[in-house]
Design an enzyme around this catalytic site. Structure first.
Site, PDB file in Angstrom:
ATOM      1  N   LYS A   1      -4.890 -20.047  56.667  1.00 22.20           N
ATOM      2  CA  LYS A   1      -6.082 -20.289  55.846  1.00 22.20           C
ATOM      3  C   LYS A   1      -7.305 -20.639  56.690  1.00 22.20           C
ATOM      4  CE  LYS A   1      -5.504 -23.610  52.974  1.00 22.20           C
ATOM      5  NZ  LYS A   1      -6.099 -24.716  53.769  1.00 22.20           N
TER       6      LYS A   1
ATOM      7  N   ARG B   1     -12.641 -29.304  57.759  1.00 21.99           N
ATOM      8  CA  ARG B   1     -12.199 -30.678  57.993  1.00 21.99           C
ATOM      9  C   ARG B   1     -11.892 -30.891  59.473  1.00 21.99           C
ATOM     10  NH1 ARG B   1      -7.037 -31.096  54.564  1.00 21.99           N
ATOM     11  NH2 ARG B   1      -6.966 -28.918  55.184  1.00 21.99           N
TER      12      ARG B   1
ATOM     13  N   LYS C   1       2.821 -29.304  62.247  1.00 23.18           N
ATOM     14  CA  LYS C   1       1.917 -28.315  61.675  1.00 23.18           C
ATOM     15  C   LYS C   1       0.988 -27.692  62.708  1.00 23.18           C
ATOM     16  CE  LYS C   1      -1.664 -27.806  58.124  1.00 23.18           C
ATOM     17  NZ  LYS C   1      -2.783 -27.491  59.028  1.00 23.18           N
TER      18      LYS C   1
ATOM     19  N   PHE D   1      -3.965 -26.926  52.098  1.00 22.10           N
ATOM     20  CA  PHE D   1      -2.743 -26.391  51.491  1.00 22.10           C
ATOM     21  C   PHE D   1      -3.080 -25.366  50.407  1.00 22.10           C
ATOM     22  CE2 PHE D   1      -1.087 -30.630  53.030  1.00 22.10           C
ATOM     23  CZ  PHE D   1      -0.464 -30.089  54.145  1.00 22.10           C
TER      24      PHE D   1
END
Length: 560
Positions: free
Chosen positions: A75, A98, A109, A305
């Site tokens: 993403k 962010r 992650k 997410f």
């Protein structure tokens, strides 16, 4: 060396980077508008932010995704590549992202600067300490914790019930050993013994407050409204009751200013704030997004997410605070991830599997329905992997066409902005022919239970909501305290539409269990914790930190 053999950090370290003062000129900023952090990073000054408020706002585009899987969705990579694609089409563009947390960076992650040839730079700095914003939030959070304990030690004038202190300490790392701790041991001079715990900094209410504040004065007001405990009469005790909102604001006076960096193709990017979307509201700061809309004709932003988490909170929480509305949405999906949602094991994803892809498409369909329920047009971005077969790509394209979803094959990891030009053109066309009729899914006048049920049913697809006895009691108390008008921030696993991470695809039927509520009155929402979601993650068996190093010249190694 083949393209596939290069890591993200190798690509980033070989990229040409401009002085940030040159990048700033592209969007009308002058040298005096910047507070430089070296050659390639800068904060925007308060004077610059005030000056920009009178300018017209550009169009806002949100990038979201299906539920993430270990297969990867990309993403952030699509967000960066799409911004570069808009720039290639001659559009004045700013990307708003962010800040990465050290927890996932050193855990499982990874970072949050994009990947391949669609990255923001300087990649190492952004993924590590950047300009120190998250450290400032950690310091403010723990200063408040220390002041609470000192207030009790020094006579407890506010009659705080030490069994009902809800403010936790914070650390920007994954550390499961700190979830529950005992403090104040060692005698009367060492403090009052009590149970405590740590949240990861990006789950701290101060992070949410900083990201939803509109200016430094609003930041101070919000900090003062934060509930830290309950007194012996079971009434809430706030930061203002302790008189320390000024000190906390002082610690955050620089952190509240947004940060300016650039992509590999020199598109300006504002990176500011970093709340997680599974345990917080998952969006960059209101100040950053508002500022970006004043600097550009098009702003590309993302929310954490899948659309069930970050996008829902972006649209139900952030847009209310920012007084903005998006023009369109991008839903990122990969064939690999859809096959996992269709039941394929991670080890078998390289193999063609038409049946699993068709089954996993149900997850994408649910997220598309969610975006439609907000009245927003969207385009599906298929982030291509080298293992995707022609048959799989043709099937996904057909499934999207049959559902009436505009779809674009996106290759920004490999080709940078050029790989996102078709997506950018489709978005421009969509914005031109389809008017956004954006509206949040619930009214603030709805009860807290009604808001939670609306999210669970309309966004997740749940049949009903089960409230634990504790949460039922909290619902009554929170309404009594006057908090019933606030929006809801759901804390839920990111891996599933349900609150069970093992239920992939589009599970049916299922219920959502609300185990506990947390007041985030300064942020301006009520957190509803579902299932077993935790606010302090743990490290995996083989954390990413094991691969990290630095050479004799101070250059980072192994950072993805």
């Amino acid at each position: 060396m083949k393209l596939e053999a290069k890591s993200d950090i190798e690509i980033a370290q070989n990229a040409q980077i401009k002085p940030i003062t040159e990048v700033a000129v592209q969007i009308g900023l002058e040298h005096d508008d910047l507070e430089l952090y070296g050659k390639y990073k800068a904060k925007l000054s308060f004077e610059a932010l005030k000056k920009l408020k009178t300018k017209n706002s550009g169009k806002l585009i949100l990038v979201t995704a299906i539920n993430p899987t270990p297969a990867g969705e990309g993403k952030s990579t699509v967000t960066v590549g799409l911004g570069d694609a808009f720039s290639k089409l001659g559009k004045k563009t700013v990307i708003a992202l962010r800040e990465p947390s050290l927890g996932p960076t050193m855990g499982m992650k990874g970072g949050a600067t994009g990947g391949g040839y669609s990255q923001v730079l300087p990649m190492e700095d952004i993924n590590l300490h950047f300009t120190g914003d998250i450290h400032a939030i950690t310091s403010a959070n723990n200063a408040l914790a220390a002041l609470i304990d000192n207030h009790i030690q020094q006579g407890n004038e506010r009659q705080i019930d030490q069994r009902r202190i809800v403010w936790k300490r914070a650390l920007d790392l994954n550390d499961r050993a700190l979830r529950k701790v005992v403090i104040g041991l060692g005698g009367s001079t060492q403090g009052v013994p009590r149970e405590d715990g740590f949240d990861i900094t990006v789950a701290s209410e101060i992070m949410a407050v900083l990201c939803l504040a509109t200016d430094i004065q609003n930041l101070k007001t919000r900090l003062g409204q934060m509930v830290v405990a309950y007194d012996l009469q079971k009434q809430p005790v706030t930061v203002s009751d302790l008189g320390v909102e000024g000190a906390l604001t002082l610690l955050l006076k620089d952190a509240v200013k947004p940060n300016l960096v650039q992509t590999m193709e020199h598109t300006p990017a504002i990176i500011h704030g970093g709340p997680f979307a599974n345990i917080a509201h998952g969006c960059n700061s209101v100040i950053a997004t508002q500022t970006a809309t004043k600097l550009a004709d098009y702003v590309i932003t993302e929310a954490g997410f899948g659309a069930d988490l970050g996008a829902e909170k972006f649209l139900n929480i952030k847009m209310r605070s920012a007084d903005l509305k998006p023009e369109a949405v991008v839903i990122v999906a990969t064939i690999r991830a859809l096959k996992m949602h269709g039941g394929v094991a991670k080890t078998d994803l390289k193999e063609e599997n038409i049946e699993a892809l068709e089954k996993g498409f149900a997850n994408l369909r649910k997220h598309a329905e969610t975006i439609q329920s907000f009245g927003l047009p969207f385009v599906v971005a298929v982030n291509r992997f080298t293992t995707d077969t022609e048959a799989e790509m043709n099937l996904l394209h057909t499934l999207c066409e049959e559902a009436g979803y505009p779809v674009s094959l996106t290759e920004v990891w490999e080709k940078g902005g050029n790989g996102g030009v078709d997506l950018a053109k489709q978005l421009l066309h969509t914005i031109e022919i389809k008017e956004a009729n954006f509206a949040p899914l619930y009214q603030l006048s709805d009860s807290l239970a009604e808001k939670i049920t609306t999210i669970a049913q309309k966004v997740y697809g749940a049949t009903h909501v089960e409230f634990s006895p504790k949460s039922q009691k909290q619902l009554l108390n929170f309404e009594k305290f006057g908090w019933g008008h606030l929006p809801i921030c759901m804390a839920k696993t990111q891996y599933s539409l349900s609150d069970d991470p093992a239920k992939l695809g589009r599970p049916q039927p299922f219920s959502i269990t609300i185990r506990e509520l947390k007041p985030s009155i300064g942020a301006g929402f009520i957190v509803a914790l579902t299932g077993n979601v935790m606010t302090m993650p743990g490290l995996p068996k083989m954390p990413a930190a094991l691969n990290m190093d630095v050479d004799e010249n101070g250059q980072a190694l192994g950072l993805f």
